[in-house]
Every structure is written in structure tokens, then in C-alpha cells.
Design a protein around this motif. Structure first.
Motif, PDB file in Angstrom:
ATOM      1  N   TYR A  85     -26.013  65.660  37.722  1.00 35.10           N
ATOM      2  CA  TYR A  85     -25.105  65.346  36.622  1.00 35.10           C
ATOM      3  C   TYR A  85     -25.468  63.973  36.058  1.00 35.10           C
ATOM      4  O   TYR A  85     -25.612  62.991  36.817  1.00 35.10           O
ATOM      5  CB  TYR A  85     -23.664  65.355  37.122  1.00 35.10           C
ATOM      6  CG  TYR A  85     -22.631  64.990  36.096  1.00 35.10           C
ATOM      7  CD1 TYR A  85     -22.470  65.720  34.928  1.00 35.10           C
ATOM      8  CD2 TYR A  85     -21.796  63.884  36.288  1.00 35.10           C
ATOM      9  CE1 TYR A  85     -21.517  65.379  33.982  1.00 35.10           C
ATOM     10  CE2 TYR A  85     -20.831  63.540  35.359  1.00 35.10           C
ATOM     11  CZ  TYR A  85     -20.703  64.286  34.207  1.00 35.10           C
ATOM     12  OH  TYR A  85     -19.764  63.945  33.278  1.00 35.10           O
ATOM     13  N   PRO A  86     -25.652  63.838  34.751  1.00 34.51           N
ATOM     14  CA  PRO A  86     -26.137  62.567  34.183  1.00 34.51           C
ATOM     15  C   PRO A  86     -25.280  61.360  34.542  1.00 34.51           C
ATOM     16  O   PRO A  86     -25.807  60.251  34.687  1.00 34.51           O
ATOM     17  CB  PRO A  86     -26.128  62.844  32.676  1.00 34.51           C
ATOM     18  CG  PRO A  86     -26.231  64.324  32.547  1.00 34.51           C
ATOM     19  CD  PRO A  86     -25.505  64.888  33.724  1.00 34.51           C
ATOM     20  N   ASN A  87     -23.980  61.550  34.657  1.00 41.10           N
ATOM     21  CA  ASN A  87     -23.085  60.419  34.930  1.00 41.10           C
ATOM     22  C   ASN A  87     -22.672  60.347  36.399  1.00 41.10           C
ATOM     23  O   ASN A  87     -21.685  59.676  36.717  1.00 41.10           O
ATOM     24  CB  ASN A  87     -21.830  60.530  34.056  1.00 41.10           C
ATOM     25  CG  ASN A  87     -22.141  60.339  32.585  1.00 41.10           C
ATOM     26  OD1 ASN A  87     -23.008  59.556  32.217  1.00 41.10           O
ATOM     27  ND2 ASN A  87     -21.444  61.073  31.736  1.00 41.10           N
ATOM     28  N   ARG A  90     -22.627  56.812  37.685  1.00 38.97           N
ATOM     29  CA  ARG A  90     -21.468  56.055  37.192  1.00 38.97           C
ATOM     30  C   ARG A  90     -20.201  56.431  37.950  1.00 38.97           C
ATOM     31  O   ARG A  90     -19.374  55.561  38.270  1.00 38.97           O
ATOM     32  CB  ARG A  90     -21.284  56.313  35.701  1.00 38.97           C
ATOM     33  CG  ARG A  90     -20.201  55.481  35.038  1.00 38.97           C
ATOM     34  CD  ARG A  90     -19.954  55.917  33.610  1.00 38.97           C
ATOM     35  NE  ARG A  90     -19.291  57.222  33.546  1.00 38.97           N
ATOM     36  CZ  ARG A  90     -18.993  57.834  32.398  1.00 38.97           C
ATOM     37  NH1 ARG A  90     -19.326  57.278  31.246  1.00 38.97           N
ATOM     38  NH2 ARG A  90     -18.379  59.001  32.410  1.00 38.97           N
ATOM     39  N   LEU A  91     -20.038  57.720  38.277  1.00 42.60           N
ATOM     40  CA  LEU A  91     -18.863  58.167  39.026  1.00 42.60           C
ATOM     41  C   LEU A  91     -18.824  57.509  40.403  1.00 42.60           C
ATOM     42  O   LEU A  91     -17.777  57.004  40.838  1.00 42.60           O
ATOM     43  CB  LEU A  91     -18.876  59.684  39.172  1.00 42.60           C
ATOM     44  CG  LEU A  91     -18.730  60.521  37.893  1.00 42.60           C
ATOM     45  CD1 LEU A  91     -18.881  61.998  38.210  1.00 42.60           C
ATOM     46  CD2 LEU A  91     -17.388  60.258  37.233  1.00 42.60           C
ATOM     47  N   ASN A  94     -18.154  53.608  40.022  1.00 43.40           N
ATOM     48  CA  ASN A  94     -16.754  53.297  39.715  1.00 43.40           C
ATOM     49  C   ASN A  94     -15.851  53.564  40.905  1.00 43.40           C
ATOM     50  O   ASN A  94     -14.939  52.773  41.201  1.00 43.40           O
ATOM     51  CB  ASN A  94     -16.290  54.123  38.515  1.00 43.40           C
ATOM     52  CG  ASN A  94     -16.980  53.724  37.225  1.00 43.40           C
ATOM     53  OD1 ASN A  94     -17.524  52.627  37.110  1.00 43.40           O
ATOM     54  ND2 ASN A  94     -16.972  54.614  36.242  1.00 43.40           N
ATOM     55  N   GLU A 266     -16.121  54.157  30.929  1.00 46.74           N
ATOM     56  CA  GLU A 266     -17.299  53.492  31.466  1.00 46.74           C
ATOM     57  C   GLU A 266     -17.018  52.828  32.814  1.00 46.74           C
ATOM     58  O   GLU A 266     -17.870  52.801  33.695  1.00 46.74           O
ATOM     59  CB  GLU A 266     -17.807  52.446  30.460  1.00 46.74           C
ATOM     60  CG  GLU A 266     -19.139  51.816  30.829  1.00 46.74           C
ATOM     61  CD  GLU A 266     -20.292  52.818  30.804  1.00 46.74           C
ATOM     62  OE1 GLU A 266     -21.247  52.624  31.578  1.00 46.74           O
ATOM     63  OE2 GLU A 266     -20.223  53.790  30.028  1.00 46.74           O
ATOM     64  N   ASP A 269     -13.834  56.098  35.053  1.00 44.43           N
ATOM     65  CA  ASP A 269     -14.043  57.503  35.415  1.00 44.43           C
ATOM     66  C   ASP A 269     -14.577  57.584  36.843  1.00 44.43           C
ATOM     67  O   ASP A 269     -15.630  57.020  37.158  1.00 44.43           O
ATOM     68  CB  ASP A 269     -15.030  58.149  34.447  1.00 44.43           C
ATOM     69  CG  ASP A 269     -15.051  59.664  34.583  1.00 44.43           C
ATOM     70  OD1 ASP A 269     -14.059  60.230  35.094  1.00 44.43           O
ATOM     71  OD2 ASP A 269     -16.055  60.288  34.178  1.00 44.43           O
ATOM     72  N   TYR A 274     -13.205  63.360  37.507  1.00 46.27           N
ATOM     73  CA  TYR A 274     -14.228  64.349  37.149  1.00 46.27           C
ATOM     74  C   TYR A 274     -13.916  65.699  37.794  1.00 46.27           C
ATOM     75  O   TYR A 274     -14.069  66.759  37.166  1.00 46.27           O
ATOM     76  CB  TYR A 274     -15.599  63.849  37.600  1.00 46.27           C
ATOM     77  CG  TYR A 274     -16.710  64.860  37.404  1.00 46.27           C
ATOM     78  CD1 TYR A 274     -17.170  65.177  36.134  1.00 46.27           C
ATOM     79  CD2 TYR A 274     -17.296  65.505  38.502  1.00 46.27           C
ATOM     80  CE1 TYR A 274     -18.192  66.103  35.954  1.00 46.27           C
ATOM     81  CE2 TYR A 274     -18.307  66.435  38.329  1.00 46.27           C
ATOM     82  CZ  TYR A 274     -18.747  66.726  37.057  1.00 46.27           C
ATOM     83  OH  TYR A 274     -19.745  67.654  36.879  1.00 46.27           O
TER      84      TYR A 274
END
Length: 319
Positions: A85-87, A90-91, A94, A266, A269, A274
Motif C-alpha cells: 500500500y503506497p501510504n 505513513r500509517l 503516524n 498527513e 492517519d 485505515y
């Protein structure tokens, strides 16, 4: 055969019979305690252990109409999709940052609060303070967000003029850089008093004779804290800290979901939000189960490592 020999020959059978009746007699003698224990055991069985059987959904293309037996097995497909998953980075970032902030800033404050309340000698004042600090725990996160909005609203918020001078023209709730501090501060305000209950109870379990002996030896308040209060709190602190580390990927869905805005994705999340989007809104139950299994494995590994480190350093641990 004499009477003595007959008694010796009959003794093993009698002992086996007594041993067979022993557990039942023990259970009947303490049946009140087992009856009180039954609801707790039933809770863990129904809500903790039985749901574990559904973990294999993470390895299926689960369809609610086909059920467990009719759904196709797909192996590690959903785990690969999660990691690709591209993000995903980031998940994870965070989630870890918010959890670490909670450990560093929110976890010590209930301990300090319990220590300060322990020093209050006027019981009436102490009870009033405790009641005031406990009350926010009983507010839902929806109400807490409403109160926060009333304070931080860019139009009619109490601190609107202050934050507009800081450059937050669109409102501080709409600024991604302020999202994490808001989450930590609101969490501290809501849960600090309630979380202090365990530490207050631990302090109450310390024998007053230890403090009296320390006073006779000339120990001041600081020395009493270092050598009596802190060691008395250490077991509770380590157990709760270890449990917190085991749930490091659970950053608090309800709170974050209430405060999260598109502008704060940004920095706000996390894995839980998700999971809500893909699981509840999109109905992808397999990937959400894979996320839950991933979180459980990581939490278990961290808990084992942290428990071993705690055993080496402090001698305290969960097991």
C-alpha cells in the motif's frame, strides 16, 4: 493376615478414592468463588479466545455469503497488499509516533498525580479533587471533540485570536502540524485522573509504618518518595508500561477518528483509521483481519522483548 497388614493393603485404594473426591470436594467447598469467577472467564472465552478462530480470514478471500468454508484460500495475498500500500509507511510512522508520544508524555502524568494526591492530608479536599479529575473519563470522545472545537474554532473559539496570531488562519484543528499535540493533550485531560486510580491504590497498599520509620530516621519527603513510594509503585508502573508497549500499534481509534480531518491525514492517519475505511466502509474483511493479525504479532513480540528487558533491569515483569 493381621489387622495392621490389612490396613496397609487397603490404604492405597483409600488414598486413590480420597484423591478422586478431593478436587470435587475442594470445588464444592469454594463454589462461591468459582461462581464469582465464572462471568470473567466467560467474558474472555466469548470475546477474546473464540474470536481468535476467525484469524484465518486473513488468508482467505472472505465472502460473508459463502462463509468460512466456502471462501477461497489466497495465502499471504492480503499481507502483500497491505505492505505494498503506497501510504503504509505513513500509517506505521503516524501510529508509532502518536503511541510513543502517549508513552512519553501521557503515561507519567497519572503517576505524578497519584503521588501529589497521596501528599494531600485534607481528605475532603482530596476527594473533591479526585472527583473533578475523574469526571472527564465518563465523557465520550464526541463530547470532548465538541468542547475542543468550541475552544479552537477559527471563528468563535475561545483561543481563536491567539492561534490566528500564530499563523493558524484556517483554524488549529485544520493544521496537520497541530494534530498530534491536540490528540495527546486531549487524551491527558480525559484519562489522566482515571488512570491515576491504579497508582493511588498501589500507594494505599504501602504500609504506613515504613513512612513512620523513615521519619524517625530523619528522611524528608524526597527521601521517602525515593526509597518508599517509588519502589512501592514500581510493580504497577512496569506492568502497565509493558501492557502499553504491547498495544503500541493501537493508538486509539475513537479519539483519532473524531479529530481527524482531510487536512490532518498527513500526520493523523493511523492503522486503525485505515482499517475502518477499508473494513467497514468498503467491506474488505480479509485485509482488515490481516491488519489486526499483523498488529497482534508485532505487539506480542514487543511485549516479550520489553518483559525480558524489564526482568533484567528492574526484576519486575508480567511473567
Amino acid at each position: 493376615m493381621t489387622t495392621t497388614s490389612l490396613a496397609k493393603a487397603a490404604r492405597p485404594g483409600a488414598e486413590r478414592a480420597a484423591a478422586g473426591r478431593g478436587p470435587w470436594r475442594y470445588f464444592l467447598r469454594h463454589r462461591a468463588f468459582y461462581i464469582m469467577l465464572a462471568p470473567g472467564l466467560l467474558y474472555f472465552l466469548v470475546f477474546k479466545y473464540l474470536p481468535l478462530t476467525g484469524s484465518f480470514i486473513a488468508f482467505q478471500d472472505f465472502n460473508i455469503f459463502k462463509g468460512f468454508s466456502g471462501s477461497e484460500w489466497v495465502g499471504l495475498k492480503w499481507f502483500r497488499q497491505l505492505f505494498q500500500y503506497p501510504n503504509f509507511g505513513r500509517l506505521i510512522e503516524n501510529t508509532l509516533i502518536i503511541s510513543l508520544y502517549q508513552i512519553v508524555f501521557a503515561f507519567p502524568l497519572p503517576i505524578l498525580l497519584a503521588l501529589m494526591l497521596n501528599e494531600v492530608r485534607q481528605m475532603a479536599y482530596k476527594r473533591i479533587v479526585q472527583t473533578v479529575l475523574y469526571l472527564p473519563h465518563f465523557l465520550s470522545w464526541t463530547i470532548v471533540f465538541g468542547l475542543s472545537y468550541m475552544l479552537l474554532s477559527p471563528t468563535n473559539g475561545l483561543f481563536a485570536s491567539i492561534f490566528s496570531g500564530m499563523g493558524a488562519e484556517g483554524g488549529i484543528l485544520q493544521q496537520s502540524e497541530y494534530f498530534r499535540p491536540i490528540i495527546i493533550i486531549s487524551g491527558i485531560w480525559k484519562e489522566m485522573g482515571w488512570n491515576a486510580i491504579i497508582f493511588i491504590a498501589a500507594l494505599a497498599g504501602i504500609s504506613p509504618s515504613l513512612y513512620e520509620a523513615a521519619k524517625m530516621d530523619g528522611a524528608n519527603r524526597w527521601k521517602q518518595f525515593l526509597h518508599i513510594s517509588l519502589p512501592g509503585l514500581l510493580p504497577a508502573i512496569m506492568i502497565l508500561l509493558l501492557l502499553k508497549i504491547g498495544h503500541i500499534l493501537d493508538s486509539g481509534f475513537e479519539q483519532i477518528y473524531q479529530f481527524l480531518t482531510p487536512a490532518a491525514f498527513e500526520t493523523g492517519d493511523v492503522l486503525d483509521t485505515y482499517t475502518y475505511r477499508v473494513g467497514i466502509l468498503q467491506g474488505q474483511y480479509s485485509i482488515t483481519t490481516a491488519i489486526g493479525l499483523f498488529k497482534s504479532v508485532i505487539g506480542f513480540v514487543l511485549l516479550v522483548i520489553a518483559n525480558r528487558v524489564s526482568r533484567w533491569t528492574t526484576g519486575e515483569g508480567i511473567y
